[in-house]
Write a protein that holds these residues in place. Structure first.
Motif, PDB file in Angstrom:
ATOM      1  N   ILE A 154     -22.385  -7.741 -21.355  1.00 23.30           N
ATOM      2  CA  ILE A 154     -22.704  -9.075 -20.838  1.00 23.30           C
ATOM      3  C   ILE A 154     -24.128  -9.087 -20.288  1.00 23.30           C
ATOM      4  O   ILE A 154     -24.914 -10.009 -20.571  1.00 23.30           O
ATOM      5  CB  ILE A 154     -21.707  -9.481 -19.730  1.00 23.30           C
ATOM      6  N   SER A 155     -24.484  -8.069 -19.526  1.00 21.62           N
ATOM      7  CA  SER A 155     -25.836  -8.027 -18.961  1.00 21.62           C
ATOM      8  C   SER A 155     -26.887  -7.909 -20.049  1.00 21.62           C
ATOM      9  O   SER A 155     -27.982  -8.498 -19.941  1.00 21.62           O
ATOM     10  CB  SER A 155     -25.961  -6.870 -17.965  1.00 21.62           C
ATOM     11  N   LEU A 156     -26.588  -7.176 -21.122  1.00 25.44           N
ATOM     12  CA  LEU A 156     -27.535  -7.054 -22.226  1.00 25.44           C
ATOM     13  C   LEU A 156     -27.727  -8.392 -22.940  1.00 25.44           C
ATOM     14  O   LEU A 156     -28.845  -8.732 -23.354  1.00 25.44           O
ATOM     15  CB  LEU A 156     -27.050  -5.995 -23.218  1.00 25.44           C
ATOM     16  N   LEU A 157     -26.656  -9.137 -23.094  1.00 24.81           N
ATOM     17  CA  LEU A 157     -26.757 -10.463 -23.716  1.00 24.81           C
ATOM     18  C   LEU A 157     -27.666 -11.372 -22.905  1.00 24.81           C
ATOM     19  O   LEU A 157     -28.500 -12.103 -23.463  1.00 24.81           O
ATOM     20  CB  LEU A 157     -25.361 -11.084 -23.838  1.00 24.81           C
ATOM     21  N   VAL A 158     -27.504 -11.319 -21.596  1.00 25.47           N
ATOM     22  CA  VAL A 158     -28.338 -12.157 -20.735  1.00 25.47           C
ATOM     23  C   VAL A 158     -29.800 -11.727 -20.825  1.00 25.47           C
ATOM     24  O   VAL A 158     -30.713 -12.558 -20.938  1.00 25.47           O
ATOM     25  CB  VAL A 158     -27.819 -12.085 -19.288  1.00 25.47           C
ATOM     26  N   LYS A 159     -30.046 -10.419 -20.807  1.00 20.76           N
ATOM     27  CA  LYS A 159     -31.419  -9.920 -20.908  1.00 20.76           C
ATOM     28  C   LYS A 159     -32.067 -10.299 -22.235  1.00 20.76           C
ATOM     29  O   LYS A 159     -33.242 -10.666 -22.292  1.00 20.76           O
ATOM     30  CB  LYS A 159     -31.434  -8.400 -20.771  1.00 20.76           C
ATOM     31  N   ALA A 160     -31.291 -10.202 -23.306  1.00 23.82           N
ATOM     32  CA  ALA A 160     -31.853 -10.390 -24.638  1.00 23.82           C
ATOM     33  C   ALA A 160     -32.067 -11.854 -24.990  1.00 23.82           C
ATOM     34  O   ALA A 160     -33.018 -12.180 -25.712  1.00 23.82           O
ATOM     35  CB  ALA A 160     -30.948  -9.736 -25.683  1.00 23.82           C
ATOM     36  N   PHE A 161     -31.223 -12.736 -24.500  1.00 19.35           N
ATOM     37  CA  PHE A 161     -31.223 -14.095 -25.047  1.00 19.35           C
ATOM     38  C   PHE A 161     -31.514 -15.199 -24.045  1.00 19.35           C
ATOM     39  O   PHE A 161     -31.664 -16.351 -24.454  1.00 19.35           O
ATOM     40  CB  PHE A 161     -29.884 -14.367 -25.738  1.00 19.35           C
ATOM     41  N   LEU A 162     -31.633 -14.889 -22.748  1.00 20.42           N
ATOM     42  CA  LEU A 162     -31.927 -15.935 -21.771  1.00 20.42           C
ATOM     43  C   LEU A 162     -33.335 -15.763 -21.222  1.00 20.42           C
ATOM     44  O   LEU A 162     -33.659 -14.728 -20.640  1.00 20.42           O
ATOM     45  CB  LEU A 162     -30.927 -15.870 -20.606  1.00 20.42           C
ATOM     46  N   ALA A 163     -34.153 -16.768 -21.423  1.00 21.18           N
ATOM     47  CA  ALA A 163     -35.443 -16.849 -20.741  1.00 21.18           C
ATOM     48  C   ALA A 163     -35.244 -17.642 -19.451  1.00 21.18           C
ATOM     49  O   ALA A 163     -34.248 -18.364 -19.309  1.00 21.18           O
ATOM     50  CB  ALA A 163     -36.466 -17.545 -21.642  1.00 21.18           C
ATOM     51  N   PRO A 164     -36.157 -17.520 -18.485  1.00 21.09           N
ATOM     52  CA  PRO A 164     -36.022 -18.308 -17.259  1.00 21.09           C
ATOM     53  C   PRO A 164     -35.858 -19.797 -17.571  1.00 21.09           C
ATOM     54  O   PRO A 164     -36.610 -20.375 -18.354  1.00 21.09           O
ATOM     55  CB  PRO A 164     -37.338 -18.034 -16.524  1.00 21.09           C
ATOM     56  N   LYS A 186     -21.898 -15.454 -13.931  1.00 14.94           N
ATOM     57  CA  LYS A 186     -22.817 -16.219 -13.084  1.00 14.94           C
ATOM     58  C   LYS A 186     -23.826 -15.307 -12.408  1.00 14.94           C
ATOM     59  O   LYS A 186     -25.016 -15.641 -12.300  1.00 14.94           O
ATOM     60  CB  LYS A 186     -22.024 -17.010 -12.041  1.00 14.94           C
ATOM     61  N   LEU A 187     -23.379 -14.127 -11.942  1.00 11.71           N
ATOM     62  CA  LEU A 187     -24.298 -13.212 -11.275  1.00 11.71           C
ATOM     63  C   LEU A 187     -25.394 -12.738 -12.214  1.00 11.71           C
ATOM     64  O   LEU A 187     -26.579 -12.713 -11.843  1.00 11.71           O
ATOM     65  CB  LEU A 187     -23.521 -12.013 -10.725  1.00 11.71           C
ATOM     66  N   TYR A 188     -25.028 -12.336 -13.423  1.00  5.75           N
ATOM     67  CA  TYR A 188     -26.029 -11.859 -14.372  1.00  5.75           C
ATOM     68  C   TYR A 188     -27.007 -12.978 -14.756  1.00  5.75           C
ATOM     69  O   TYR A 188     -28.222 -12.764 -14.825  1.00  5.75           O
ATOM     70  CB  TYR A 188     -25.369 -11.316 -15.631  1.00  5.75           C
ATOM     71  N   VAL A 189     -26.475 -14.151 -15.025  1.00  2.42           N
ATOM     72  CA  VAL A 189     -27.331 -15.269 -15.447  1.00  2.42           C
ATOM     73  C   VAL A 189     -28.289 -15.666 -14.331  1.00  2.42           C
ATOM     74  O   VAL A 189     -29.499 -15.823 -14.544  1.00  2.42           O
ATOM     75  CB  VAL A 189     -26.469 -16.470 -15.894  1.00  2.42           C
ATOM     76  N   THR A 190     -27.767 -15.816 -13.127  1.00  2.00           N
ATOM     77  CA  THR A 190     -28.615 -16.206 -12.002  1.00  2.00           C
ATOM     78  C   THR A 190     -29.647 -15.133 -11.691  1.00  2.00           C
ATOM     79  O   THR A 190     -30.820 -15.431 -11.440  1.00  2.00           O
ATOM     80  CB  THR A 190     -27.753 -16.474 -10.756  1.00  2.00           C
ATOM     81  N   GLY A 191     -29.226 -13.872 -11.727  1.00  2.00           N
ATOM     82  CA  GLY A 191     -30.144 -12.779 -11.442  1.00  2.00           C
ATOM     83  C   GLY A 191     -31.258 -12.641 -12.448  1.00  2.00           C
ATOM     84  O   GLY A 191     -32.315 -12.075 -12.156  1.00  2.00           O
ATOM     85  N   SER A 192     -31.043 -13.162 -13.656  1.00  2.00           N
ATOM     86  CA  SER A 192     -32.081 -13.143 -14.693  1.00  2.00           C
ATOM     87  C   SER A 192     -32.841 -14.459 -14.759  1.00  2.00           C
ATOM     88  O   SER A 192     -33.570 -14.710 -15.723  1.00  2.00           O
ATOM     89  CB  SER A 192     -31.440 -12.832 -16.050  1.00  2.00           C
TER      90      SER A 192
END
Length: 370
Positions: free
Chosen positions: A96-106, A121-127
């Motif tokens: 899940i954290s890798l997906l957020v890192k790879a595909f979500l820009a600010p 929510k934690l991973y998305v918000t933290g990124s």
């Protein structure tokens, strides 16, 4: 020194896991406490997995196989996909954290239920992404509403199925309708940590979307029915392109040689899985009946836990159960979640809950957020 911290990180509350048995016994002087808080398999790991732990201990001075070559290929063969479609992680939540890192820009968005696995929510918000939370409907994911919440900034959509903490599921028909309504830029993440416990024949085969090369990621874990939570190992299955991007942001040597070997052995022990599933199903039925006799109504669950309204201050119920030597999870308001344990653990919980309910008054006005 004044630290400069991004506001998104500053407002996060660290994930609070189930209280460890040792901590409870140390704090309250209790012996032989029971933990029914983290949805672990009460039978523990497969005997084959335990036996497999011995050999890799001789090589722990070496780095593990960073690509988890053997495990990746066994999983690919098991699920009829290519090895390039499998990624192994330190628990499925690492994927899940890798997906957020790879595909979500600010500023990019991720759609999720508002009462689901908190790490999305934690991973998305933290990124520095934007979590878009959609209320459950009748304690289930409202997939049509989630589809309507998609915008041109949406990159990920999370479906926890069965859902944690409710135990409820969405059906194949509902998932088909969701997939037909989404634009191609949205990656749908089906988090199926409790897949092996599901009994409902309407449960979707989400891997079929992967085989069709749709933008889908299916997450599975060895932490639940396989009993390897302490080793932290899980995996994701997706398209080769998506998996390739995940590998680009994956830490090297992210899973230990011990975890990889135990996972391989666990996959070979179907008897342990069948036994674990059978005990869970039988004990869940007994636990449900007992809770109803006490006066509460747990939600129908396709997982290995029950979620229910205590009709009282949920935090007070949780704290009182701790003093009885029973650890559960207080989720929100008057609601708690309890893992299905072994028969004697479940009886210990029920006896303690009866005593706690006798002491604590029913609330006439409760915080109902759903």
């Amino acid at each position: 020194m004044a630290l400069i911290v991004h506001p998104n990180v500053a407002k996060l509350v660290p994930y609070s896991p189930g209280k460890p048995l040792e901590e409870l016994e140390r704090e309250l002087g209790i012996r032989d406490a029971v933990k029914l808080a983290s949805n672990e398999n009460p039978l523990g790991p497969s005997p084959k997995a335990l036996a497999a732990l011995r050999h890799p201990l001789k090589t722990v001075h070496r780095y593990p196989d960073g690509a988890a070559y053997q495990l990746t290929r066994v999983l690919a063969d098991r699920w009829k996909v290519e090895p390039s479609q499998v990624i192994v992680g330190s628990g499925s939540d690492e994927v899940i954290s890798l997906l957020v890192k790879a595909f979500l820009a600010p500023g990019d968005e991720a759609v999720m239920a508002d009462h689901t696995f908190v790490m999305y929510k934690l991973y998305v918000t933290g990124s520095h992404g934007v979590p878009v939370e959609v209320p459950l409907s009748n304690w289930r994911h409202d997939l049509p509403a989630m589809a309507k919440a998609v915008t041109d900034r949406t990159r990920l959509l999370f479906v926890c199925n069965p859902n944690n903490p409710t135990g409820t599921m969405v059906t194949a028909e509902e998932v088909q309708a969701l997939m037909a309504s989404l634009p191609d830029q949205v990656i749908v993440v089906f988090d199926e940590a409790y897949y092996e416990y599901v009994r409902d024949p309407r449960y979707p085969d989400t891997l079929e979307f992967v085989r069709q090369r749709r933008p889908v990621v299916v997450l599975r874990t060895f932490s639940k029915i396989y009993g390897l939570a302490g080793l932290r190992i899980g995996y994701g299955i997706s398209t080769p392109e998506i998996v390739d991007y995940l590998h680009r942001v994956r830490s090297p040597f992210n899973t230990s040689v011990v975890a990889q070997q135990a996972a391989l052995a666990a996959l070979e022990d179907e008897e342990h899985v069948v036994t674990s599933r059978g005990i869970n199903e039988a004990e869940m039925e007994l636990m449900t009946e007992a809770l109803q006799e006490i006066g509460v109504s747990p939600l129908p669950s396709q997982a290995n836990f029950l979620y229910f309204d205590t009709l009282r201050d949920g935090r007070q119920v949780f704290d009182a159960l701790l003093r009885e030597g029973v650890i559960v999870r207080h989720i929100i308001g008057s609601r708690i979640r309890v893992t299905i344990g072994q028969p004697e653990e479940n009886q210990r919980f029920l006896q303690a809950l009866r005593r706690v309910f006798h002491r604590l008054p029913v609330q006439t006005s409760r915080d109902e957020r759903l």
